[in-house]
Write a protein that holds these residues in place. Structure first.
Motif, mmCIF file in Angstrom:
data_model
loop_
_atom_site.group_PDB
_atom_site.id
_atom_site.type_symbol
_atom_site.label_atom_id
_atom_site.label_comp_id
_atom_site.label_asym_id
_atom_site.label_seq_id
_atom_site.Cartn_x
_atom_site.Cartn_y
_atom_site.Cartn_z
ATOM 1 N N LEU A 189 1.550 -7.177 7.365
ATOM 2 C CA LEU A 189 0.338 -6.327 7.856
ATOM 3 C C LEU A 189 -0.526 -6.789 8.689
ATOM 4 O O LEU A 189 -0.758 -8.171 8.252
ATOM 5 N N GLU A 247 -6.721 0.670 5.058
ATOM 6 C CA GLU A 247 -5.918 -0.578 4.901
ATOM 7 C C GLU A 247 -6.506 -1.636 5.906
ATOM 8 O O GLU A 247 -5.763 -2.696 5.899
ATOM 9 N N TRP A 307 -16.570 -3.639 2.888
ATOM 10 C CA TRP A 307 -15.670 -2.570 2.593
ATOM 11 C C TRP A 307 -16.270 -1.152 2.583
ATOM 12 O O TRP A 307 -15.673 -0.285 3.111
ATOM 13 N N PHE A 311 -3.628 0.244 -3.275
ATOM 14 C CA PHE A 311 -2.921 -0.838 -3.337
ATOM 15 C C PHE A 311 -2.323 -1.258 -4.891
ATOM 16 O O PHE A 311 -2.818 -0.972 -5.719
ATOM 17 N N PHE A 336 0.855 -1.303 0.022
ATOM 18 C CA PHE A 336 -0.207 -0.051 -0.048
ATOM 19 C C PHE A 336 0.787 1.338 -0.087
ATOM 20 O O PHE A 336 2.135 1.380 0.475
ATOM 21 N N CYS A 377 -11.094 -3.724 3.049
ATOM 22 C CA CYS A 377 -10.537 -2.993 1.958
ATOM 23 C C CYS A 377 -9.419 -3.759 1.326
ATOM 24 O O CYS A 377 -8.980 -3.615 0.066
ATOM 25 N N PHE A 378 -8.493 -4.281 1.964
ATOM 26 C CA PHE A 378 -7.217 -5.125 1.417
ATOM 27 C C PHE A 378 -7.729 -6.249 0.766
ATOM 28 O O PHE A 378 -7.367 -6.310 -0.411
ATOM 29 N N ALA A 399 -3.943 -6.937 8.690
ATOM 30 C CA ALA A 399 -4.805 -7.619 7.948
ATOM 31 C C ALA A 399 -4.646 -9.057 7.528
ATOM 32 O O ALA A 399 -5.684 -9.635 7.159
ATOM 33 N N LYS A 429 -5.748 5.091 0.244
ATOM 34 C CA LYS A 429 -4.764 4.236 0.080
ATOM 35 C C LYS A 429 -4.732 3.544 -1.382
ATOM 36 O O LYS A 429 -5.829 3.134 -1.772
ATOM 37 N N GLN A 459 -8.697 -4.802 6.896
ATOM 38 C CA GLN A 459 -8.980 -6.199 6.249
ATOM 39 C C GLN A 459 -9.813 -6.184 5.134
ATOM 40 O O GLN A 459 -9.492 -6.793 3.919
#
Length: 388
Positions: free
Chosen positions: A131, A103, A283, A85, A68, A107-108, A133, A83, A105
């Motif tokens: 990370l 960032e 998210w 990615f 990120f 969204c990741f 997440a 953020k 979980q």
């Protein structure tokens, strides 16, 4: 020096140690000029002994690195921290990106899913930082205890997750480089957006344009390397995409509301006070379920990105110092249309007068919609006194 040994100082030698050779000759450690070549040569040898060497790494096709980077975007005349990615393929140097507000979980995993859809496949191996997440804990032997959601995500898409050593972001240098120049080049000037789809399209187009340049070493276009040599090494996408969400229970209060993720959701007429309901946290949205797990209401999830007001008073002060530069300012695009026309009048003297007025008025009025205690500047009649 080889063949010499150090002895204590003789009286009257001003405290300077002596070196005695094997044949008994003594000399001061403040070497004469004749010893300078040896010192120079020995110093060079010691520097070579301490020097670090690196090995040039080779990256197989179908292997990716993920990370990120933080960017600033503009929405509704406010600066929003977002953020970006980045998924980079070191073999071809191709990169694919997706913007998300946080960032966390959800969204990741959503960003990874969207990037997989963009490339039409799944990398065989992906390198990550440690990370939160994805990683709960690092064991003594280096084994990672993964979060349940991330472990299921890896199993769904069938890729191998590899993690760098703690504080070892340099181990995935290609994606670190991509994050750096995607932030400097693709997010400058500050992107304006009104929807997630618009912001996604902007960065997707930037990544596509970047793949049209030539590879620094292989002297071929990055897009050609990606399409002809690397893409065929991807795993096939599963038939059904992964849905990342978190379940949370909530009790309806006496006002007919529930509070989920700092959001107050009214359920008047849909659930009585004291009733327990279930909430699905995606998210970008929150779905409230009844006791039969049927959706009752869907609301947008509060944006987790940090927001900041644009310092318009300072912006107008800067334009006042250099009025001819106003038409090239990145903040010009963020102004409402009526103010944009107002400050780009061709006559520089008139433009300067208007900037002077806006510099003062921006401390009294706001450019946003009403609701923060100050009326919007561009709808007030006071603006007319500066119009010509």
């Amino acid at each position: 020096m080889p063949g010499w040994k150090k002895i204590d100082c003789f009286p009257g030698n001003s405290g300077i140690p002596l070196l005695v050779s094997s044949n008994g000759c003594a000399t001061s450690t403040s070497f004469p000029a004749a010893n300078a070549p040896y010192v120079k040569r020995r110093r060079t040898e010691m520097e070579l002994e301490r020097a670090k060497t690196y090995e040039r790494l080779e990256h197989p096709p179908g292997e990716a690195q993920a990370d990120f980077t933080t960017i600033e975007v503009c929405q509704n005349q406010k600066l929003v921290s977002y953020k970006l990615f980045v998924l980079s393929f070191p073999y071809s140097n191709a990169a694919f990106v997706y913007p998300v507000p946080s960032e966390n979980q959800a969204c990741f995993l959503e960003a990874m899913k969207q990037v997989f859809d963009q490339i039409g496949g799944v990398p065989q191996r992906i390198w990550f930082d440690n990370l939160s997440a994805a990683v709960v804990h690092i064991e003594k032997q280096g084994e990672r205890q993964l979060t349940d959601m991330f472990r299921r995500f890896c199993a769904h898409y069938r890729f191998e997750a590899v993690f760098c050593n703690p504080y070892g972001g340099h181990e995935k240098g290609p994606v670190e480089t991509k994050c750096g120049y995607s932030k400097r080049d693709w997010a400058v000037p500050i992107p304006l957006f009104t929807s997630q789809e618009q912001l996604t399209a902007h960065f997707k187009d930037q990544a596509e344009q970047d793949r049209k340049r030539h590879h620094d070493v292989k002297e071929r276009q990055i897009e050609e390397l990606w399409q002809e040599e690397e893409r065929r090494h991807l795993l096939q996408l599963p038939e059904e995409p992964f849905e990342a969400f978190r379940l949370q229970t909530a009790v309806v209060n006496k006002y007919g509301e529930i509070q989920v993720d700092d959001a107050v959701i009214p359920l008047l007429g849909q659930a009585s006070p004291g009733t327990e309901v279930m909430a699905q946290l995606f998210w970008d949205r929150i779905v409230v379920l009844d006791h039969r797990h049927e959706p009752m209401r869907t609301v947008p999830r509060p944006c987790t990105g940090k927001t900041a007001d644009i310092p318009w008073s300072q912006v107008f002060a800067g334009g006042l110092r250099k009025p001819r530069s106003v038409t090239h300012s990145q903040f010009l695009r963020m102004l409402p249309e009526v103010l944009k026309t107002y400050v780009t009048v061709p006559d520089v003297d008139i433009r300067k007068e208007r900037l002077q007025g806006l510099h003062y008025l921006s401390s009294v009025y706001t450019l946003e919609h009403p609701g923060n205690g100050r009326p919007p500047l561009y709808t007030r009649s006071c603006l007319k006194c500066f119009l010509r």
